[in-house]
Design a protein around this motif. Sequence first.
Motif, short mmCIF file in Angstrom:
data_model
loop_
_atom_site.label_atom_id
_atom_site.label_comp_id
_atom_site.label_asym_id
_atom_site.label_seq_id
_atom_site.Cartn_x
_atom_site.Cartn_y
_atom_site.Cartn_z
N LEU A 88 -6.26 11.53 -10.41
CA LEU A 88 -6.11 10.16 -9.92
C LEU A 88 -7.43 9.39 -9.92
O LEU A 88 -8.44 9.87 -9.39
CB LEU A 88 -5.54 10.17 -8.50
CG LEU A 88 -4.18 10.87 -8.32
CD1 LEU A 88 -3.77 10.81 -6.85
CD2 LEU A 88 -3.12 10.21 -9.20
N HIS A 89 -7.39 8.18 -10.48
CA HIS A 89 -8.56 7.32 -10.53
C HIS A 89 -8.19 5.97 -9.92
O HIS A 89 -7.59 5.12 -10.59
CB HIS A 89 -9.03 7.16 -11.98
CG HIS A 89 -9.35 8.47 -12.62
ND1 HIS A 89 -10.55 9.12 -12.43
CD2 HIS A 89 -8.59 9.30 -13.39
CE1 HIS A 89 -10.54 10.27 -13.08
NE2 HIS A 89 -9.36 10.42 -13.66
N PRO A 90 -8.52 5.79 -8.63
CA PRO A 90 -8.14 4.54 -7.98
C PRO A 90 -8.89 3.33 -8.54
O PRO A 90 -10.00 3.48 -9.07
CB PRO A 90 -8.51 4.77 -6.51
CG PRO A 90 -9.31 6.02 -6.46
CD PRO A 90 -9.17 6.75 -7.74
N ASN A 146 -8.44 5.05 -0.43
CA ASN A 146 -8.78 6.22 0.40
C ASN A 146 -7.67 7.25 0.40
O ASN A 146 -7.94 8.46 0.47
CB ASN A 146 -9.12 5.77 1.83
CG ASN A 146 -10.52 5.19 1.88
OD1 ASN A 146 -11.42 5.69 1.21
ND2 ASN A 146 -10.70 4.12 2.64
N TYR A 147 -6.43 6.80 0.30
CA TYR A 147 -5.31 7.75 0.22
C TYR A 147 -5.46 8.62 -1.03
O TYR A 147 -5.32 9.85 -0.98
CB TYR A 147 -3.98 6.99 0.20
CG TYR A 147 -2.79 7.91 0.12
CD1 TYR A 147 -2.36 8.61 1.25
CD2 TYR A 147 -2.10 8.11 -1.08
CE1 TYR A 147 -1.27 9.48 1.18
CE2 TYR A 147 -1.02 8.96 -1.15
CZ TYR A 147 -0.61 9.66 -0.02
OH TYR A 147 0.46 10.51 -0.10
N MET A 148 -5.77 7.98 -2.17
CA MET A 148 -5.92 8.74 -3.42
C MET A 148 -7.13 9.67 -3.36
O MET A 148 -7.09 10.79 -3.87
CB MET A 148 -6.01 7.79 -4.61
CG MET A 148 -4.67 7.19 -4.96
SD MET A 148 -4.75 6.08 -6.37
CE MET A 148 -4.69 4.50 -5.57
N ARG A 149 -8.20 9.20 -2.73
CA ARG A 149 -9.39 10.07 -2.58
C ARG A 149 -9.06 11.28 -1.70
O ARG A 149 -9.62 12.36 -1.89
CB ARG A 149 -10.55 9.26 -1.98
CG ARG A 149 -11.16 8.28 -2.97
CD ARG A 149 -12.06 7.28 -2.26
NE ARG A 149 -13.16 7.89 -1.54
CZ ARG A 149 -14.34 8.19 -2.07
NH1 ARG A 149 -14.58 7.94 -3.33
NH2 ARG A 149 -15.29 8.73 -1.33
N ALA A 197 1.01 7.22 -6.57
CA ALA A 197 -0.04 8.26 -6.67
C ALA A 197 0.55 9.64 -6.40
O ALA A 197 0.25 10.62 -7.11
CB ALA A 197 -1.17 7.95 -5.68
N ASP A 198 1.42 9.73 -5.40
CA ASP A 198 2.09 11.01 -5.09
C ASP A 198 2.83 11.55 -6.30
O ASP A 198 2.78 12.74 -6.61
CB ASP A 198 3.13 10.82 -3.97
CG ASP A 198 2.50 10.62 -2.61
OD1 ASP A 198 1.32 10.98 -2.44
OD2 ASP A 198 3.19 10.08 -1.71
N MET A 199 3.56 10.67 -6.97
CA MET A 199 4.38 11.10 -8.13
C MET A 199 3.50 11.58 -9.28
O MET A 199 3.83 12.56 -9.95
CB MET A 199 5.29 9.96 -8.60
CG MET A 199 6.36 9.60 -7.59
SD MET A 199 7.37 11.01 -7.12
CE MET A 199 7.90 10.51 -5.50
N CYS A 200 2.40 10.89 -9.53
CA CYS A 200 1.50 11.31 -10.62
C CYS A 200 0.94 12.69 -10.32
O CYS A 200 0.87 13.56 -11.21
CB CYS A 200 0.37 10.29 -10.81
SG CYS A 200 0.98 8.74 -11.47
N ALA A 248 0.83 -1.22 0.00
CA ALA A 248 0.00 0.00 0.00
C ALA A 248 0.87 1.26 0.00
O ALA A 248 0.58 2.23 -0.73
CB ALA A 248 -0.93 -0.01 1.22
N GLU A 249 1.95 1.26 0.80
CA GLU A 249 2.78 2.47 0.90
C GLU A 249 3.43 2.81 -0.45
O GLU A 249 3.47 3.96 -0.87
CB GLU A 249 3.87 2.29 1.97
CG GLU A 249 3.36 2.17 3.39
CD GLU A 249 2.54 3.38 3.82
OE1 GLU A 249 2.84 4.49 3.36
OE2 GLU A 249 1.57 3.20 4.60
#
Length: 466
Positions: free
Chosen positions: A218-220, A206-209, A164-167, A157-158
């Motif tokens: 971002l689209h999880p 939930n992190y991406m949301r 996601a952070d990089m995108c 997950a991390e």
Amino acid sequence: MAQITEDSRTESKTRSKVFIGRIVHSKSLKHLEILPKAALGVAKDGTISFLDSSITSAEEARAKYSPSGFADADYITLTPLQFLFPGLIDTHLHAPQWPNLAIGMEGNLREWCENYTDPIEASYSDTAKARRVYSDVVQTTLRLGSTTVAYNSTIHAEATNALADMCLKYGQRAVIGKLCILVGSTRGNWEESSEQSLADSEKSINYMRQIDPEARLLHPCVQPRGGSYCPPELMGGLGDLSHKYNEDDKHALRVQAHMCETTSDRDRALGLHKKFKSYAEMYHGYGMLHSRSILAHCIHLSEMDMKLLKETKAGVAHNPNSNTCLRDGECRVRELLDWGVKIGLGTDCSAGYMPSITDAMRSASNVSRYLAMKTGEEKWILGFEECVYLATMGGAEVVGLEDKIGNFEKGKEFDALLVDVDRVISVSEWDGEGEEGGLVLVKKWVFLGDDRHIKGVWVGGERVAG
Ligand SMILES: [Zn+2]
């Protein structure tokens, strides 16, 4: 060219822009529109305000559009050897496999997974490594023109959150999920239980949301590696999860998974899910086949598989470079198109060695020709216009963003490339005049060009590379 920083990106977005010159985009599978001279206006919010083929100069554009919010816009006139092209969409790339690009072509899918994929994917328990690699992945694919990428990650997950952070940091549109593997893997590349796999999936979702609440980029997704890796209870849980956040279209979760890559992979999947007769029926049975599903490969399909893909509006990621390297077989793209199945192109790095969608266009063309040679039937050959469609609009349909990206229709987000074919091999004898001349230049870029010929990349109106 100046370095793209977060400040320069924001500034590029807050100014409206009008491009005057050659504009190229797909209107349909067989219709590649090439406007030799037109004006394309991008509003301050990054959406396309107009595409006007009656305009032939910046002065005309300024006179016509200044009253409607473009008085202080940047007016950019393209040279005769430049054109605007929609951002490329990569519907399948494994970010963690990036260090393995161009190696590991000795074995088949099973051997490759064991010797290359499993060891490197397992190593992303090291989140610092994930940050390092993913920073390179996102910046490089943007430079290569991929404005949207559907990423596979790892079981961590991390590390998935780092992707996601990089995108978000570099401004790339992306579909991202934590990979789910419980059985059938090697080298420690699996999770402890269905409960943990589901909990960690939701943690990343939930992190991406949280970091992109409006789903701007971002689209999880939920991401079972495939039928042979996730037993029934995990598949069922993932199917349920894929419907959990359906409060609106913007936030609805996507699904990314592999399907029918090889016949033995298909047989292993059906061996683990014995109540189903076909691979698509299996995903469908767990509630995972719908209009937001992205299925990679889809080479060895039964008629029932194709029928279900069509009925559920699930999309196919065609990865011709990867399928050639691992000798999986040839995806029957023409047949899928005839069925009306959504299909886009993927690089499937690192089984595919090249993270560029222009390479995927070339490979898709080549694989279709091998299929024609093998069968003696010309119908399998994909035309140039069709390859462009698959790389742009087709990809947009597969990732469920066809109303937002894929071509230059008014109201869509400005995801675009500024291509300059000056210095592309053999271009010097062509002037690019008219629609036919424009088509020559586009073909020269796709077959002979690379990122050196991409002078600008925009996502949602922000200049993110070039
Ligand atoms: Zn894959």
